[in-house]
Design a protein around this motif. Structure first.
Motif, mmCIF file in Angstrom:
data_model
loop_
_atom_site.group_PDB
_atom_site.id
_atom_site.type_symbol
_atom_site.label_atom_id
_atom_site.label_comp_id
_atom_site.label_asym_id
_atom_site.label_seq_id
_atom_site.Cartn_x
_atom_site.Cartn_y
_atom_site.Cartn_z
ATOM 1 N N PRO A 210 20.466 -47.940 42.930
ATOM 2 C CA PRO A 210 20.479 -49.404 43.069
ATOM 3 C C PRO A 210 20.448 -50.111 41.714
ATOM 4 O O PRO A 210 19.601 -49.821 40.874
ATOM 5 C CB PRO A 210 19.191 -49.690 43.859
ATOM 6 C CG PRO A 210 18.899 -48.424 44.592
ATOM 7 C CD PRO A 210 19.346 -47.327 43.676
ATOM 8 N N GLY A 211 21.399 -50.997 41.510
ATOM 9 C CA GLY A 211 21.453 -51.767 40.275
ATOM 10 C C GLY A 211 22.218 -51.098 39.154
ATOM 11 O O GLY A 211 22.355 -51.678 38.066
ATOM 12 N N ALA A 212 22.741 -49.884 39.384
ATOM 13 C CA ALA A 212 23.451 -49.166 38.321
ATOM 14 C C ALA A 212 24.691 -49.930 37.867
ATOM 15 O O ALA A 212 25.438 -50.462 38.690
ATOM 16 C CB ALA A 212 23.840 -47.770 38.800
ATOM 17 N N ASN A 213 24.909 -49.988 36.558
ATOM 18 C CA ASN A 213 26.121 -50.619 36.023
ATOM 19 C C ASN A 213 26.704 -49.823 34.845
ATOM 20 O O ASN A 213 27.307 -50.378 33.945
ATOM 21 C CB ASN A 213 25.857 -52.072 35.612
ATOM 22 C CG ASN A 213 24.708 -52.231 34.628
ATOM 23 O OD1 ASN A 213 24.151 -51.245 34.156
ATOM 24 N ND2 ASN A 213 24.358 -53.460 34.328
ATOM 25 N N GLY A 214 26.518 -48.520 34.871
ATOM 26 C CA GLY A 214 27.128 -47.672 33.838
ATOM 27 C C GLY A 214 26.417 -46.330 33.782
ATOM 28 O O GLY A 214 25.505 -46.073 34.553
ATOM 29 N N VAL A 215 26.849 -45.423 32.905
ATOM 30 C CA VAL A 215 27.815 -45.740 31.866
ATOM 31 C C VAL A 215 28.789 -44.569 31.709
ATOM 32 O O VAL A 215 29.957 -44.726 31.866
ATOM 33 C CB VAL A 215 27.126 -46.042 30.509
ATOM 34 C CG1 VAL A 215 28.180 -46.258 29.392
ATOM 35 C CG2 VAL A 215 26.227 -47.245 30.603
ATOM 36 N N LYS A 216 28.294 -43.347 31.341
ATOM 37 C CA LYS A 216 29.232 -42.264 31.041
ATOM 38 C C LYS A 216 28.609 -40.890 31.209
ATOM 39 O O LYS A 216 27.496 -40.631 30.752
ATOM 40 C CB LYS A 216 29.737 -42.408 29.596
ATOM 41 C CG LYS A 216 30.875 -41.458 29.231
ATOM 42 C CD LYS A 216 32.150 -41.828 29.956
ATOM 43 C CE LYS A 216 33.240 -40.779 29.795
ATOM 44 N NZ LYS A 216 32.974 -39.565 30.606
ATOM 45 N N THR A 217 29.372 -40.013 31.878
ATOM 46 C CA THR A 217 28.983 -38.612 32.031
ATOM 47 C C THR A 217 29.553 -37.785 30.880
ATOM 48 O O THR A 217 30.410 -38.251 30.125
ATOM 49 C CB THR A 217 29.531 -38.037 33.348
ATOM 50 O OG1 THR A 217 30.962 -38.128 33.313
ATOM 51 C CG2 THR A 217 29.007 -38.817 34.541
ATOM 52 N N GLY A 218 29.088 -36.531 30.769
ATOM 53 C CA GLY A 218 29.640 -35.648 29.754
ATOM 54 C C GLY A 218 29.220 -34.206 29.985
ATOM 55 O O GLY A 218 28.136 -33.949 30.527
ATOM 56 N N TYR A 219 30.085 -33.282 29.578
ATOM 57 C CA TYR A 219 29.735 -31.857 29.638
ATOM 58 C C TYR A 219 30.604 -31.074 28.670
ATOM 59 O O TYR A 219 31.827 -31.241 28.612
ATOM 60 C CB TYR A 219 29.935 -31.283 31.039
ATOM 61 C CG TYR A 219 29.686 -29.784 31.065
ATOM 62 C CD1 TYR A 219 28.386 -29.282 31.124
ATOM 63 C CD2 TYR A 219 30.749 -28.883 30.960
ATOM 64 C CE1 TYR A 219 28.144 -27.916 31.087
ATOM 65 C CE2 TYR A 219 30.515 -27.508 30.932
ATOM 66 C CZ TYR A 219 29.210 -27.033 30.993
ATOM 67 O OH TYR A 219 28.968 -25.678 30.954
ATOM 68 N N THR A 220 29.972 -30.207 27.903
ATOM 69 C CA THR A 220 30.653 -29.136 27.167
ATOM 70 C C THR A 220 29.735 -27.925 27.198
ATOM 71 O O THR A 220 28.540 -28.040 27.542
ATOM 72 C CB THR A 220 30.937 -29.504 25.693
ATOM 73 O OG1 THR A 220 29.682 -29.675 25.008
ATOM 74 C CG2 THR A 220 31.792 -30.756 25.564
ATOM 75 N N ASN A 221 30.267 -26.771 26.830
ATOM 76 C CA ASN A 221 29.444 -25.559 26.820
ATOM 77 C C ASN A 221 28.261 -25.691 25.870
ATOM 78 O O ASN A 221 27.170 -25.170 26.132
ATOM 79 C CB ASN A 221 30.290 -24.354 26.404
ATOM 80 C CG ASN A 221 31.289 -23.963 27.479
ATOM 81 O OD1 ASN A 221 31.078 -24.223 28.657
ATOM 82 N ND2 ASN A 221 32.395 -23.350 27.069
ATOM 83 N N LYS A 222 28.467 -26.399 24.756
ATOM 84 C CA LYS A 222 27.394 -26.567 23.780
ATOM 85 C C LYS A 222 26.400 -27.643 24.204
ATOM 86 O O LYS A 222 25.187 -27.459 24.088
ATOM 87 C CB LYS A 222 27.991 -26.925 22.418
ATOM 88 C CG LYS A 222 26.963 -27.070 21.314
ATOM 89 C CD LYS A 222 27.654 -27.391 19.990
ATOM 90 C CE LYS A 222 26.642 -27.551 18.860
ATOM 91 N NZ LYS A 222 27.321 -27.875 17.563
ATOM 92 N N ALA A 223 26.903 -28.749 24.719
ATOM 93 C CA ALA A 223 26.048 -29.901 25.030
ATOM 94 C C ALA A 223 25.345 -29.783 26.374
ATOM 95 O O ALA A 223 24.292 -30.390 26.585
ATOM 96 C CB ALA A 223 26.873 -31.184 24.998
ATOM 97 N N GLY A 224 25.907 -29.011 27.290
ATOM 98 C CA GLY A 224 25.381 -29.012 28.649
ATOM 99 C C GLY A 224 25.746 -30.314 29.343
ATOM 100 O O GLY A 224 26.589 -31.081 28.872
ATOM 101 N N HIS A 225 25.112 -30.571 30.464
ATOM 102 C CA HIS A 225 25.394 -31.806 31.211
ATOM 103 C C HIS A 225 24.613 -32.959 30.594
ATOM 104 O O HIS A 225 23.397 -32.868 30.386
ATOM 105 C CB HIS A 225 25.034 -31.635 32.683
ATOM 106 C CG HIS A 225 26.057 -30.834 33.440
ATOM 107 N ND1 HIS A 225 27.260 -31.367 33.843
ATOM 108 C CD2 HIS A 225 26.056 -29.536 33.838
ATOM 109 C CE1 HIS A 225 27.968 -30.447 34.481
ATOM 110 N NE2 HIS A 225 27.253 -29.319 34.485
#
Length: 397
Positions: A210-225
């Motif tokens: 509720p109320g979410a307005n962003g922003v960005k997902t990401g994943y790489t083998n080094k960074a993880g989720h």
């Protein structure tokens, strides 16, 4: 006995609810942070200043640079390098022509790596130049420990940020015209000179929280989720915009879900425990100070700016303001002159220091200025022209 048991049970439930409300977040993310977007204040953190790989959360900065260019209607010709970018991608082909604004939608909705490269090459001569510009722009925004080596967020040596820096970048991004519209677009269609594209926003947080307005997902083998989240809610009648960052919330399917779980945990904590409090009012009276060498006995001073902070219950009880002003001030004094400072403490820590400024003028009036006035009037009468006679500073004492 039943009534006693019922009352006892209700009290235990109430105590439990209050305990949960005040509990600090527990997250799987290796690094995380929660900040208030209005003030930039860190409300909670875990290794928030540690440099980490950040995967496609990088694209927040890519989008900022693209938005600030204002070149949305320009036609981008896709290079071989952009077309050969690894997945996730929109499968652009070499020589294809597509508008920059449309590439930005692919960049943020489905995290297209080929779109990121095409944007970078169009706005600068090379991806390397674009990344150098992104790094410098991030520093200007306040992200001091962030280095961009890719425009997409794919792993590369020394490509890193910190949870805190990403929150700072996102705080800035939320104020860039068009950014929230971009990240809140649920689906879109557009065409290049070769084909039609259709995209759906992969950020499921937008419809789950509720109320979410962003922003960005990401994943790489080094960074993880990874995930940078943002949400706005009413808290005691006021809008509160919070930003959460979680890096390395895990790998595989568990990590894919965990990043959202971590983000909910952090944001829930913020909305449940923090309320805005006005500590100082801009232009509010702060006191007055005796003035020497003037017919004015004293001059008032006010807070140059106000201080409004999100505070939890415990912090509210530790707030104090300490003024630092001299015993007196020597004239002349002009309205707006600095008279001292006010430091706002949260517990033992100084949160901020603001200036105290004069509310009025206080003209100098002593033997030196009296003689100067007489001399100026006398000379002006003789020469019939305005003059300014100033006595030597030696006479001042």
């Amino acid at each position: 006995m039943k009534k006693v048991y019922l009352i006892t049970s209700l009290l235990l439930c109430l105590f439990s609810a209050l305990t949960v409300k005040a509990a600090k977040p527990e997250v799987d993310a290796y690094g995380a942070v929660l900040i208030d977007a209005d003030t930039g204040r860190v409300l909670w953190g875990k290794k928030e200043h540690e440099p980490l790989a950040m995967a496609s959360t990088t694209k927040i900065m890519t989008a900022i640079v693209a938005l600030e260019s204002g070149r949305f209607d320009e036609e981008v010709t896709v290079s071989r390098k952009a077309a050969s970018a690894p997945k996730v991608k929109m499968n652009l082909s070499t020589g294809e022509k597509v508008k920059l604004g449309d590439l930005m939608l692919a960049l943020m909705l489905e995290s297209s790596n080929d779109a990121a490269v095409a944007i970078a090459e169009h706005l600068h001569e090379s991806v390397a130049d674009f990344c150098a510009f992104m790094t410098e722009r991030a520093r200007e925004i306040g992200a001091k420990d962030t280095v961009f080596k890719t425009a997409s967020g794919l792993d590369l040596d020394d490509h890193h940020s910190t949870p805190y820096d990403l929150a700072v970048i996102t705080r800035y991004a939320l104020g860039v015209p068009g950014f929230i519209d971009l990240t809140n677009t649920h689906s879109t269609r557009f065409s290049s000179d070769k084909r039609e594209y259709s995209f759906t926003n992969r950020n499921r947080f937008l419809h789950e929280y509720p109320g979410a307005n962003g922003v960005k997902t990401g994943y790489t083998n080094k960074a993880g989720h990874c995930f940078v989240g943002a949400a706005k809610r009413k808290v005691e009648g006021e809008d509160m915009q919070l930003i959460s960052v979680v890096l390395a919330s895990g790998w595989g399917n568990k990590g894919r879900n965990q990043k959202y779980k971590d983000s909910r945990e952090i944001l829930d904590y913020g909305f449940a425990n923090y309320v805005y409090e006005v500590i100082l009012t801009s232009q509010g009276d702060a006191g007055d100070i005796p003035v020497t060498r003037s017919r004015t006995d004293s001059v008032g001073y006010i807070y140059e700016s106000g201080v409004r902070l999100p505070l939890n219950k415990e912090e509210k009880e530790t707030i104090r303001v300490e003024l630092c002003v001299p015993a007196n001030k020597k004239a002349p004094i002009k309205q707006g002159d600095t008279m001292g400072s006010a430091s706002v403490y949260i517990g033992d820590d100084v949160y901020t220091t603001i200036q105290l400024v004069a509310t009025e003028d206080a003209a100098r009036h002593d033997l030196k200025t009296s003689i100067e006035k007489v001399l100026n009037a006398f000379v002006e009468q003789i020469t019939n022209a305005p003059v300014t006679v100033t006595l030597p500073e030696l006479f001042d004492e």
